[in-house]
Design a protein around this motif. Sequence first.
Motif, PDB file in Angstrom:
ATOM      1  N   ARG A   1     -18.171   4.439   0.276  1.00 28.53           N
ATOM      2  CA  ARG A   1     -17.566   4.543   1.610  1.00 28.53           C
ATOM      3  C   ARG A   1     -18.516   4.194   2.737  1.00 28.53           C
TER       4      ARG A   1
ATOM      5  N   ILE B   1      -7.748  -4.798  -5.752  1.00 31.54           N
ATOM      6  CA  ILE B   1      -8.348  -3.462  -5.779  1.00 31.54           C
ATOM      7  C   ILE B   1      -9.403  -3.382  -6.863  1.00 31.54           C
TER       8      ILE B   1
ATOM      9  N   LYS C   1     -16.640   6.844  -5.874  1.00 29.47           N
ATOM     10  CA  LYS C   1     -15.681   6.857  -4.772  1.00 29.47           C
ATOM     11  C   LYS C   1     -16.368   7.181  -3.450  1.00 29.47           C
TER      12      LYS C   1
ATOM     13  N   LYS D   1       0.839  -1.196   0.000  1.00 27.78           N
ATOM     14  CA  LYS D   1       0.000   0.000   0.000  1.00 27.78           C
ATOM     15  C   LYS D   1       0.873   1.245   0.000  1.00 27.78           C
TER      16      LYS D   1
ATOM     17  N   SER E   1      -4.981  12.883  -2.782  1.00 29.18           N
ATOM     18  CA  SER E   1      -4.614  11.759  -1.925  1.00 29.18           C
ATOM     19  C   SER E   1      -4.889  12.095  -0.473  1.00 29.18           C
TER      20      SER E   1
ATOM     21  N   SER F   1      -8.406  11.921   0.337  1.00 26.01           N
ATOM     22  CA  SER F   1      -8.925  10.550   0.327  1.00 26.01           C
ATOM     23  C   SER F   1      -8.471   9.763   1.545  1.00 26.01           C
ATOM     24  N   GLY F   2      -7.712  10.407   2.412  1.00 28.33           N
ATOM     25  CA  GLY F   2      -7.284   9.705   3.614  1.00 28.33           C
ATOM     26  C   GLY F   2      -5.948   9.005   3.486  1.00 28.33           C
ATOM     27  N   VAL F   3      -5.216   9.315   2.428  1.00 25.60           N
ATOM     28  CA  VAL F   3      -3.878   8.737   2.298  1.00 25.60           C
ATOM     29  C   VAL F   3      -2.932   9.465   3.262  1.00 25.60           C
TER      30      VAL F   3
ATOM     31  N   LEU G   1      -8.979   4.568  -3.436  1.00 25.37           N
ATOM     32  CA  LEU G   1      -7.861   5.282  -2.809  1.00 25.37           C
ATOM     33  C   LEU G   1      -8.141   5.621  -1.346  1.00 25.37           C
ATOM     34  N   GLY G   2      -7.212   5.262  -0.496  1.00 28.53           N
ATOM     35  CA  GLY G   2      -7.345   5.564   0.924  1.00 28.53           C
ATOM     36  C   GLY G   2      -8.098   4.492   1.679  1.00 28.53           C
ATOM     37  N   SER G   3      -8.805   3.602   0.974  1.00 27.87           N
ATOM     38  CA  SER G   3      -9.475   2.522   1.699  1.00 27.87           C
ATOM     39  C   SER G   3      -9.248   1.193   0.990  1.00 27.87           C
ATOM     40  N   GLU G   4      -8.005   0.994   0.580  1.00 27.74           N
ATOM     41  CA  GLU G   4      -7.651  -0.258  -0.074  1.00 27.74           C
ATOM     42  C   GLU G   4      -7.787  -1.414   0.904  1.00 27.74           C
ATOM     43  N   PRO G   5      -8.195  -2.561   0.400  1.00 30.38           N
ATOM     44  CA  PRO G   5      -8.254  -3.725   1.284  1.00 30.38           C
ATOM     45  C   PRO G   5      -6.835  -4.135   1.706  1.00 30.38           C
ATOM     46  N   GLY G   6      -6.733  -4.799   2.829  1.00 32.68           N
ATOM     47  CA  GLY G   6      -5.421  -5.288   3.280  1.00 32.68           C
ATOM     48  C   GLY G   6      -4.721  -4.278   4.161  1.00 32.68           C
TER      49      GLY G   6
ATOM     50  N   ASP H   1      -8.268   2.278  -8.992  1.00 34.03           N
ATOM     51  CA  ASP H   1      -7.374   2.737  -7.942  1.00 34.03           C
ATOM     52  C   ASP H   1      -7.938   3.989  -7.275  1.00 34.03           C
TER      53      ASP H   1
ATOM     54  N   HIS I   1       1.870   2.037  -3.450  1.00 36.99           N
ATOM     55  CA  HIS I   1       0.718   2.572  -4.171  1.00 36.99           C
ATOM     56  C   HIS I   1       0.518   4.045  -3.808  1.00 36.99           C
ATOM     57  N   TYR I   2       0.684   4.340  -2.536  1.00 37.18           N
ATOM     58  CA  TYR I   2       0.513   5.724  -2.079  1.00 37.18           C
ATOM     59  C   TYR I   2       1.636   6.629  -2.582  1.00 37.18           C
TER      60      TYR I   2
END
Lengths: 330, 526
Positions: free
Chosen positions: B158, B116, B154, A197, A212, A215-217, B102-107, B98, A200-201
Amino acid sequence: MQAADAVAPVWAAWSKAVAGNKGRLWRYGIWAALIVLTLILVIVSPSFRTPFNLTNILQQNSMLGIVACGMLVMMISGGFDLSVGAVGATASVVAAWASGHAPLAAAIVAGLAVGLVVGAVNGILIAKGGINAFMTTFAMASVVTGLLFAGTNAAPVTGNAPALITLALGRAGQVPYAFIAYIAVAAVTWFLLSRTKWGHYVYSIGGNREASYLSGVPVVTTQFAAFVFGGLCAAFGGLLLLGQSGIGQPSSATDWPLTAIAICVIGGVPLSGGEGRLHGTIAATLLLGVITDGLNLLNVSAYIQPTVTGAVILIAVAVDKISRRRAPGR
Amino acid sequence: MEPRLEMRDITKSFGDVAVLRGVSLELAPGEIHGLVGQNGAGKSTLTRILAGGHADYGGTVRIDGSPVRLGSPRDAARHGIAVIYQDFSLVPQLSAADNIMLGSEPGRVTFRAKSIRQAAARLLDTAGMADTIPLDAEVRTLSAAVRQRVEIAKALTRNARVLVLDEPTARLADADRERLFALMRQVAARGTALIFISHFLGEVLDVTSRLTVLRDGAFTASGQAADFGTTSLTTAMLGRELAAVEEEEASDKIRGRAAVLPGGHPRTPDATARTAPGTPALLAATGLAGGRQVRDVSLAVHGGEVVGLAGLVGSGRSTLARMLVGATPLREGSLRIRGKAVRLRSPRAALRAGLALVPEDRRAQGLVTTSPASENVVLMALAGTGRAGIVGPRSLRKIAREAIATYEVRPPDADLGGGAFSGGNQQKLVLARAILANPDVLVADQPTAGVDVGTKAQIHTIIRDLAGAGKGVLLISDDLDELLALSDRLLVMRSGTVVSEVAGTAATRDQLVGAMSAGTPSTGTR
Ligand SMILES: Nc1ncnc2c1ncn2[C@@H]1O[C@H](COP(=O)(O)OP(=O)(O)OP(=O)(O)O)[C@@H](O)[C@H]1O
Ligand SMILES: [Mg+2]
């Protein structure tokens, strides 16, 4: 003459392969440049095509390749690092000094610690402080280099690290250990970039930091870690540098930052970040190595070599640019 | 019942400019709440506070009764707040999938592109949006409308307790719009509270149950949607009555959304500004092909006329617009300007030849967000003149200031960075910039996306005035009422080519819809 004759069939085969793949292969334009150039040299220069010379190229470029892996990650995240040379030189000197006073493992840790610390400071200033990467790392390079020269009185430090010498110069059969190290670092980089991850970020913050963030990144930690990783790679490069000569030389590695950045750009990473693939960086590293080696073997005057290198870089980048235009999805 | 979301005395300033001055808002679970106000009223700022993007706001926010502090987007996400932003907050280099995840990817640590993609596809499925988004395409290759869908997807995925939609319909065509409303009602039925921001007052009245009006960062009115009409709403927004809007009221009742009545603007009388018969068209295109699907397009824009270009999302209108100004290369076909064949290799060459484009996505293609408004506004005028760099900063600023006054940009501050203006005001800057270049033909791609009713009427007047002054305008819009109101002639595009032409005064809405959609379904990408 000969060269042109040699290129034509290769080019034809390449174009055909590309056509057969609906343009997907165009993304590998830089590899095409590498292969074509290598083939030309293989044909025109008997001393180039010896196995020893070919593996020698791998050995000599592994160090910069490792530094470029770190640079790649930093550049994708939207930054770059002008202090990798200072970090490399300092790491080699620190490890050389420590190897005379402590066990080798401690010396290696000390060398890597240099990269960790400088990378972390860069990371904090850039990611958290929001200072631009150029200013931060340019200043950091000065600070570190100054300390290094003051600490050593600009004198080389002799190390006692036979294991590093073996790593830098030894071979397993035909395969240089340095190249194995490079492949290992490249594999780790690949894994981090495409299978975690965090990786990816790194892409997402380089592409659009604001989006980003919203989106909470975790943008700050992500970029911070990118600079720490870059610092570690530079320090590892420094350890290999120490291994090559057995001494830590304060004035070495000054060309690393720009060469590593150039490698990444040739490999397809835009200065604005957000994209870039490891394979491109590897191809670009080898391309530069092949050019340098070829010019030496062809007895090209040392004065004109930079011109030829520059021209080849421009051609490679142009080929790559055209390839991208033809790639689907653009 | 405890309100799902309660905002009390919210304040926010940029430097010493107060943008929000004590705004309060209360939403019950399952409520769809409308938020309206002029461009620059503070709607997006309020949205951003809820999203955790302005940590330094004043006032209190409660969710389900308990006070929360929204210090970062992560906080907001943790408290179940999801936001659809007015200007795209997508990463252009990443794929649609993606971006959705974004920001809530599994894992936790590792990640696989495939998982994803699967997760995104699943979520789209449950949201009823399957197949509306090409998941593997990089977002930068998608049209504005499809990007808007990505943005919606997106936020919808959520599972929010509070969902804020900041002008999600500004760039949507009718079908997408209806789909979105259905989705919103579905989400509300699950108990989520929604805030819906839009400048289409008719649709706000339709979709929401209660609404709040903001003016200059302060609360001015609120109440049941049923108690408002477009007139009373406009008056509350502007603090004055808008003459043109009364006519809209009538048309609104029929169409369910605000627009200027067809015939609301006088067409240019044939004899005066219109090109005399026999003189060549300002712009004539023959057999154009280019981009992914535009083919065999021939059209002409004469002096003194507005030519409307209607079509579904993905019909190739924006690509055509880019081809006309040299931003996308022509594969086939030729262009004539005033009868003379030209080959335009860049937008700059187009400007020199008298063609200017107002691009569809002001954020990604239009505005230099880091440069001051003044520089943004004169950018095209500079490129058009060919004077190599030597222009007095004084005269530039003067031009810019005049434009800012003419177009009523708020705040009227020529030094403010482009990105600091509200969405609608950015749109005005982009439009002003194109018009200042004094083109013979203006190609306007969605020029009124996201502007408030008052400004919209004003932009309509500007466009008709351009035609009145003998210029040509090619107008692309998803707002059929706008097209019908402004166009002398209407072209309809479908699957990359022009399929029919109708006179603007004779056309009806149904006729257009029919021509746009006949046979081929709407495709995903441009
Ligand atoms: N970063 C910033 N710096 C300075 N001023 C800002 C900044 N962001 C917003 N503003 C100002 O805050 C005010 C409110 O802007 P906001 O975007 O909330 O308006 P809005 O109601 O969403 O308008 P629109 O309908 O045009 O989208 C505007 O006057 C804008 O110029
Ligand atoms: Mg807004």
